[in-house]
Design an enzyme around this catalytic site. Structure first.
Site, mmCIF file in Angstrom:
data_model
loop_
_atom_site.group_PDB
_atom_site.id
_atom_site.type_symbol
_atom_site.label_atom_id
_atom_site.label_comp_id
_atom_site.label_asym_id
_atom_site.label_seq_id
_atom_site.Cartn_x
_atom_site.Cartn_y
_atom_site.Cartn_z
ATOM 1 N N SER A 151 0.697 -1.323 0.093
ATOM 2 C CA SER A 151 0.041 0.027 0.020
ATOM 3 C C SER A 151 0.872 1.155 0.007
ATOM 4 C CB SER A 151 -0.847 0.018 1.306
ATOM 5 O OG SER A 151 -1.841 -1.134 1.223
HETATM 6 N N1 SAM Z 1 -0.910 -4.870 4.033
HETATM 7 C C1 SAM Z 1 0.175 -5.241 2.760
HETATM 8 C C2 SAM Z 1 1.423 -4.761 2.876
HETATM 9 O O1 SAM Z 1 1.768 -4.120 3.880
HETATM 10 O O2 SAM Z 1 2.276 -5.010 1.718
HETATM 11 C C3 SAM Z 1 -0.606 -4.808 1.476
HETATM 12 C C4 SAM Z 1 -1.780 -5.823 1.219
HETATM 13 S S1 SAM Z 1 -2.350 -5.977 -0.265
HETATM 14 C C5 SAM Z 1 -2.865 -4.452 -0.825
HETATM 15 C C6 SAM Z 1 -3.554 -6.897 -0.003
HETATM 16 C C7 SAM Z 1 -3.335 -8.494 0.352
HETATM 17 O O3 SAM Z 1 -4.552 -8.942 0.764
HETATM 18 C C8 SAM Z 1 -2.966 -9.075 -0.956
HETATM 19 O O4 SAM Z 1 -1.640 -9.872 -0.383
HETATM 20 C C9 SAM Z 1 -3.852 -10.276 -0.884
HETATM 21 O O5 SAM Z 1 -3.572 -11.553 -1.430
HETATM 22 C C10 SAM Z 1 -4.726 -10.577 0.395
HETATM 23 N N2 SAM Z 1 -5.922 -10.954 0.422
HETATM 24 C C11 SAM Z 1 -7.117 -10.852 -0.484
HETATM 25 N N3 SAM Z 1 -8.061 -11.529 0.126
HETATM 26 C C12 SAM Z 1 -7.651 -12.219 1.129
HETATM 27 C C13 SAM Z 1 -8.291 -12.968 2.009
HETATM 28 N N4 SAM Z 1 -9.583 -13.464 1.804
HETATM 29 N N5 SAM Z 1 -7.600 -13.302 3.388
HETATM 30 C C14 SAM Z 1 -6.333 -12.883 3.420
HETATM 31 N N6 SAM Z 1 -5.717 -11.968 2.441
HETATM 32 C C15 SAM Z 1 -6.378 -11.767 1.472
#
Ligand code: SAM
Length: 217
Positions: free
Chosen positions: A67
């Site tokens: 992000s």
């Molecule tokens: N917080 C992260 C960072 O600091 O890099 C950024 C996260 S990225 C924008 C969103 C993440 O959510 C992705 O890695 C994706 O695989 C994960 N994601 C999507 N659906 C999910 C779920 N149901 N449970 C857990 N993770 C999930």
């Protein structure tokens, strides 16, 4: 992995980023210090590490992103509200950067990710940075979050559902706060949800753009 990374230049560019965040209205000095101390360049591929301290989201592979620092700062500041939380759930580990920032500010971080290589890589970087208060879970479908680890006084969701899942509300303690984006890929907003003895309150924060939270019914 070279933990010194890009050395002195990195400290200067980090400071510039922190000044930018302050200029954008981030005022919690604890959050700003945690971000100053967290080496964001270790959470992205070496090929793009020269952009690690830009105030922008960056690709981390698998169609996912780390992000934008402003959004990390804003979500963290709103989540903490100046307090020291004990147990925080993060849904969407991604690169592990947000959980690394949180690990400096809260008792324990419980982070959940559905993409195995991302979870493994995040774990490795945290391990090398000696962050020992982060707990990991692979999301395998079914319920969102990490309900069998107990209730949380903070929940931060870094992917956007179209509708906020009921089970995330249920994992919040009374008095707890959840910061979560929701909406479609065209239009999303970030909201703060608070659990009170009577139920839940919701406050709109700002328009955002996150990757989708996968696995909705
Ligand atoms: N917080 C992260 C960072 O600091 O890099 C950024 C996260 S990225 C924008 C969103 C993440 O959510 C992705 O890695 C994706 O695989 C994960 N994601 C999507 N659906 C999910 C779920 N149901 N449970 C857990 N993770 C999930």
């Amino acid at each position: 992995m070279n933990l010194n990374g890009i050395g002195m230049t990195s400290m200067r560019t980090r400071k510039r980023l922190i000044d930018t965040l302050r200029g954008m209205g981030v005022s919690d000095e604890r959050v700003l210090s945690a971000m100053m101390e967290t080496p964001r360049h270790l959470f992205v591929d070496e090929g793009i590490s020269s952009h690690a301290y830009d105030n922008s989201s960056l690709p981390i592979g698998f169609g996912q992103t780390i992000s934008q620092p402003y959004i990390v700062a804003l979500m963290t500041q709103v989540l903490l509200d100046g307090k020291r939380l004990k147990r925080v759930l993060e849904v969407g580990t991604g690169s592990g950067y947000q959980s690394a920032v949180l690990s400096k500010l809260v008792g324990d971080v419980y982070t959940v990710e559905r993409i195995v290589p991302l979870l493994k890589k995040a774990k490795l970087v945290h391990y090398r940075l000696k962050m020992r208060n982060i707990h990991y879970k692979l999301a395998k479908g079914g319920k969102f979050g990490w309900s069998d680890a107990g209730l949380y006084d903070g929940i931060i969701v870094t992917a956007a559902p179209v509708v906020i899942p009921e089970e995330l509300y249920e994992q919040l303690e009374i008095g707890g706060r959840m910061v979560i984006p929701y909406g479609t890929q065209e239009s999303q907003e970030l909201v703060l949800i608070e659990r009170t003895p009577e139920g839940f309150t919701r406050k709109r924060l700002e328009a955002v753009r996150f990757v989708p939270l996968i696995g909705e019914a």
